[in-house]
Design an enzyme around this catalytic site. Structure first.
Site, PDB file in Angstrom:
ATOM      1  N   GLY A  23       5.161  50.453  14.580  1.00 47.47           N
ATOM      2  CA  GLY A  23       4.953  51.907  14.480  1.00 47.47           C
ATOM      3  C   GLY A  23       3.573  52.181  13.915  1.00 47.47           C
ATOM      4  N   GLN A  54       1.497  58.358  11.740  1.00 47.43           N
ATOM      5  CA  GLN A  54       0.788  58.940  10.586  1.00 47.43           C
ATOM      6  C   GLN A  54       0.608  57.917   9.467  1.00 47.43           C
ATOM      7  OE1 GLN A  54       2.819  61.902   8.220  1.00 47.43           O
ATOM      8  NE2 GLN A  54       0.922  62.711   7.371  1.00 47.43           N
ATOM      9  N   ASP A  67       3.059  48.920  18.379  1.00 45.92           N
ATOM     10  CA  ASP A  67       3.626  50.255  18.640  1.00 45.92           C
ATOM     11  C   ASP A  67       3.993  50.301  20.116  1.00 45.92           C
ATOM     12  OD1 ASP A  67       3.834  53.310  18.904  1.00 45.92           O
ATOM     13  OD2 ASP A  67       3.144  53.156  16.835  1.00 45.92           O
ATOM     14  N   ILE A  68       4.690  51.382  20.530  1.00 46.16           N
ATOM     15  CA  ILE A  68       4.923  51.566  21.969  1.00 46.16           C
ATOM     16  C   ILE A  68       3.756  52.311  22.600  1.00 46.16           C
ATOM     17  CG2 ILE A  68       7.451  51.416  22.047  1.00 46.16           C
ATOM     18  CD1 ILE A  68       7.513  54.493  21.817  1.00 46.16           C
ATOM     19  N   ASP A 100       8.303  47.495  21.489  1.00 43.59           N
ATOM     20  CA  ASP A 100       9.399  48.453  21.288  1.00 43.59           C
ATOM     21  C   ASP A 100      10.383  47.756  20.352  1.00 43.59           C
ATOM     22  OD1 ASP A 100      11.710  49.943  21.396  1.00 43.59           O
ATOM     23  OD2 ASP A 100      11.603  50.305  23.562  1.00 43.59           O
ATOM     24  N   TYR A 144      18.477  62.886  11.057  1.00 46.65           N
ATOM     25  CA  TYR A 144      17.443  62.063  10.413  1.00 46.65           C
ATOM     26  C   TYR A 144      17.921  61.591   9.037  1.00 46.65           C
ATOM     27  CZ  TYR A 144      12.806  61.127   8.274  1.00 46.65           C
ATOM     28  OH  TYR A 144      11.715  60.573   7.642  1.00 46.65           O
TER      29      TYR A 144
HETATM   30  P1  NAD Z   1       5.135  58.885  13.110  1.00 50.68           P
HETATM   31  O1  NAD Z   1       6.048  59.616  14.017  1.00 50.68           O
HETATM   32  O2  NAD Z   1       3.802  59.438  12.824  1.00 50.68           O
HETATM   33  O3  NAD Z   1       4.938  57.387  13.632  1.00 50.68           O
HETATM   34  C1  NAD Z   1       5.989  56.615  14.150  1.00 50.68           C
HETATM   35  C2  NAD Z   1       5.387  55.638  15.133  1.00 50.68           C
HETATM   36  O4  NAD Z   1       6.458  54.853  15.670  1.00 50.68           O
HETATM   37  C3  NAD Z   1       4.691  56.310  16.328  1.00 50.68           C
HETATM   38  O5  NAD Z   1       3.388  55.818  16.483  1.00 50.68           O
HETATM   39  C4  NAD Z   1       5.562  55.940  17.518  1.00 50.68           C
HETATM   40  O6  NAD Z   1       4.828  55.735  18.720  1.00 50.68           O
HETATM   41  C5  NAD Z   1       6.203  54.644  17.046  1.00 50.68           C
HETATM   42  N1  NAD Z   1       7.448  54.349  17.739  1.00 50.68           N
HETATM   43  C6  NAD Z   1       8.364  55.226  18.206  1.00 50.68           C
HETATM   44  N2  NAD Z   1       9.350  54.563  18.809  1.00 50.68           N
HETATM   45  C7  NAD Z   1       9.056  53.255  18.732  1.00 50.68           C
HETATM   46  C8  NAD Z   1       9.708  52.075  19.163  1.00 50.68           C
HETATM   47  N3  NAD Z   1      10.863  52.121  19.853  1.00 50.68           N
HETATM   48  N4  NAD Z   1       9.153  50.883  18.877  1.00 50.68           N
HETATM   49  C9  NAD Z   1       7.948  50.824  18.224  1.00 50.68           C
HETATM   50  N5  NAD Z   1       7.286  51.905  17.808  1.00 50.68           N
HETATM   51  C10 NAD Z   1       7.840  53.111  18.054  1.00 50.68           C
HETATM   52  O7  NAD Z   1       5.950  58.657  11.746  1.00 50.68           O
HETATM   53  P2  NAD Z   1       5.360  58.411  10.287  1.00 50.68           P
HETATM   54  O8  NAD Z   1       5.177  59.722   9.652  1.00 50.68           O
HETATM   55  O9  NAD Z   1       4.246  57.458  10.333  1.00 50.68           O
HETATM   56  O10 NAD Z   1       6.638  57.751   9.596  1.00 50.68           O
HETATM   57  C11 NAD Z   1       6.838  56.368   9.538  1.00 50.68           C
HETATM   58  C12 NAD Z   1       8.143  56.095   8.796  1.00 50.68           C
HETATM   59  O11 NAD Z   1       8.072  56.688   7.494  1.00 50.68           O
HETATM   60  C13 NAD Z   1       9.377  56.687   9.456  1.00 50.68           C
HETATM   61  O12 NAD Z   1      10.468  55.817   9.232  1.00 50.68           O
HETATM   62  C14 NAD Z   1       9.605  57.964   8.699  1.00 50.68           C
HETATM   63  O13 NAD Z   1      10.948  58.337   8.715  1.00 50.68           O
HETATM   64  C15 NAD Z   1       9.173  57.561   7.317  1.00 50.68           C
HETATM   65  N6  NAD Z   1       8.803  58.720   6.496  1.00 50.68           N
HETATM   66  C16 NAD Z   1       7.675  59.431   6.788  1.00 50.68           C
HETATM   67  C17 NAD Z   1       7.338  60.530   6.005  1.00 50.68           C
HETATM   68  C18 NAD Z   1       6.102  61.338   6.286  1.00 50.68           C
HETATM   69  O14 NAD Z   1       5.902  62.390   5.631  1.00 50.68           O
HETATM   70  N7  NAD Z   1       5.239  60.909   7.214  1.00 50.68           N
HETATM   71  C19 NAD Z   1       8.161  60.905   4.934  1.00 50.68           C
HETATM   72  C20 NAD Z   1       9.326  60.188   4.702  1.00 50.68           C
HETATM   73  C21 NAD Z   1       9.623  59.073   5.467  1.00 50.68           C
HETATM   74  C1  AKB Z   2       9.908  64.877   7.593  1.00 51.93           C
HETATM   75  O1  AKB Z   2       9.548  66.018   7.271  1.00 51.93           O
HETATM   76  O2  AKB Z   2      10.763  64.620   8.453  1.00 51.93           O
HETATM   77  C2  AKB Z   2       9.298  63.720   6.848  1.00 51.93           C
HETATM   78  C3  AKB Z   2      10.156  63.318   5.711  1.00 51.93           C
HETATM   79  C4  AKB Z   2      10.065  64.038   4.432  1.00 51.93           C
HETATM   80  O3  AKB Z   2      10.951  62.417   5.837  1.00 51.93           O
HETATM   81  N1  AKB Z   2       7.980  64.086   6.446  1.00 51.93           N
END
Ligand code: NAD
Ligand code: AKB
Length: 314
Positions: free
Chosen positions: A9, A13, A35-36, A53, A143
């Site tokens: 992934g 972000q 990543d995908i 994936d 979620y």
């Molecule tokens: P994001 O959506 O920005 O990135 C997720 C990445 O995963 C994307 O680049 C997507 O292409 C890739 N992806 C999707 N399906 C896939 C698959 N089948 N195989 C491989 N890659 C795949 O999400 P993020 O904000 O970077 O969050 C990453 C993790 O952190 C998640 O588990 C999210 O729940 C957790 N999280 C994020 C936040 C936040 O504020 N960003 C807060 C709490 C938890």
């Molecule tokens: C979302 O808003 O889904 C994420 C989180 C807090 O898990 N940023």
């Protein structure tokens, strides 16, 4: 470190920033991004990259043995807002991605796994202020349900199979190097881009919706500190509460206005409001502080300064 690190992934972000930091710390060739989709230039060009994936177990096994992977950071997931649009798909990705990795780690030589949970494990019956580590967790989003189940699986695999999996309940994350990917807290990144470009932002949450948030540098540092902490210091194998700051759209807008005088905000709440309403406003992270000496460095004014400074010049 005996082998290499895999980030799944890596185009997202968090992945974008985490890969860059891990490569700084452990060497470009020791961190395999996957990543995908194709990540941004810096991640793609800066070291090894594989299309992966996480639901494809055969390819996961192949990449792990090809690169001699001993640590995995699993970031692939659907976030809160996007997951509500497609609950079945979100459940499959968020749950089976994690289970694929945990099952593989049990059989292979994976030394450590990082998997992020979220403040979304809390729900409308959890305490709103300073929400404790151990409390009512009754999430009402797909979620949040997937994150809570994931936490239980992490603890289960640690207890039953000694898989060294570590986790943090991230709050909403704010950074300037990458765009957020479909969460409820995304407004706190969008607002900066719109303030600089249009001097106006229409927020999809109400002005007084307080949520737990964190600057990305703190989140990345927390992640690496947790992964580097000695095993005996990690006493919670579900997921740790961590806290950075807590603010409302009105408060962040007024901090931006102090620096961009003609900035204006308006409010037009949508479906994300009910998700925000179900989450706590602030988080008690005292156990992370005690166990592995976690401490945030950024508050709201410092985060607003650094966001505007970097977005202006990038
Ligand atoms: P994001 O959506 O920005 O990135 C997720 C990445 O995963 C994307 O680049 C997507 O292409 C890739 N992806 C999707 N399906 C896939 C698959 N089948 N195989 C491989 N890659 C795949 O999400 P993020 O904000 O970077 O969050 C990453 C993790 O952190 C998640 O588990 C999210 O729940 C957790 N999280 C994020 C936040 C936040 O504020 N960003 C807060 C709490 C938890
Ligand atoms: C979302 O808003 O889904 C994420 C989180 C807090 O898990 N940023």
């Amino acid at each position: 470190m005996s082998g290499k690190i895999l980030v799944v992934g890596a185009a997202g972000q968090i992945g974008t920033e985490l890969v860059l930091k891990l490569r700084d710390q452990y060497g470009d060739n020791n961190v395999v991004a996957s990543d995908i989709k194709t990540p941004g230039y810096e991640v793609f060009e800066g070291g090894p990259y594989e299309i992966l994936d996480i639901l494809d177990l055969k390819r996961l096994n192949h990449i792990v043995s090809k690169h001699n992977i001993t640590q995995v950071y699993l970031l692939a997931a659907l976030l809160s807002s996007t997951a509500e649009q497609n609950p079945g798909f979100a459940w499959n990705l968020n749950m089976n991605g994690l289970l694929n990795l945990l099952n593989m780690a049990r059989k292979n030589k994976i030394e450590k796994i990082f998997w992020p949970s979220s403040i979304a494990v809390f729900g409308p019956n959890s305490p709103k202020e300073m929400c404790p580590q151990y409390t009512i967790t009754e999430p009402n989003t797909v979620y949040g349900i997937s994150k809570l189940a994931g936490e239980r699986w992490c603890e289960y695999f640690f207890e039953k199979s000694d898989v060294d999996v570590r986790s943090i309940r991230y709050p909403g994350l704010i950074g300037w190097k990458s765009q957020p990917g479909g969460g409820t807290t995304d407004y706190a990144v969008h607002i900066f881009h719109k303030a600089l470009k249009d001097r106006h932002y229409t927020c999809y949450l109400k002005e007084d919706s307080f949520l737990p948030m964190m600057y990305m540098d703190d989140a990345i540092r927390a992640t690496i500190e947790l992964m580097e902490a000695p095993k005996e210091q990690i006493k919670i194998r579900s997921s740790y509460n961590i806290a950075g700051m807590s603010f409302s759209p009105k408060e962040i807008a007024s901090e931006i206005k102090k620096r961009i005088a003609d900035f204006k905000i308006s409010f037009d709440p949508d479906h994300r409001q009910s998700i925000a309403d179900s989450w706590p406003s602030s988080i008690d992270d005292s156990l992370a502080r005690q166990h592995w000496l976690w401490e945030a460095h950024y508050d709201l004014p410092k985060m607003v300064d650094v966001m505007l400074k970097n977005l202006q010049f990038n």
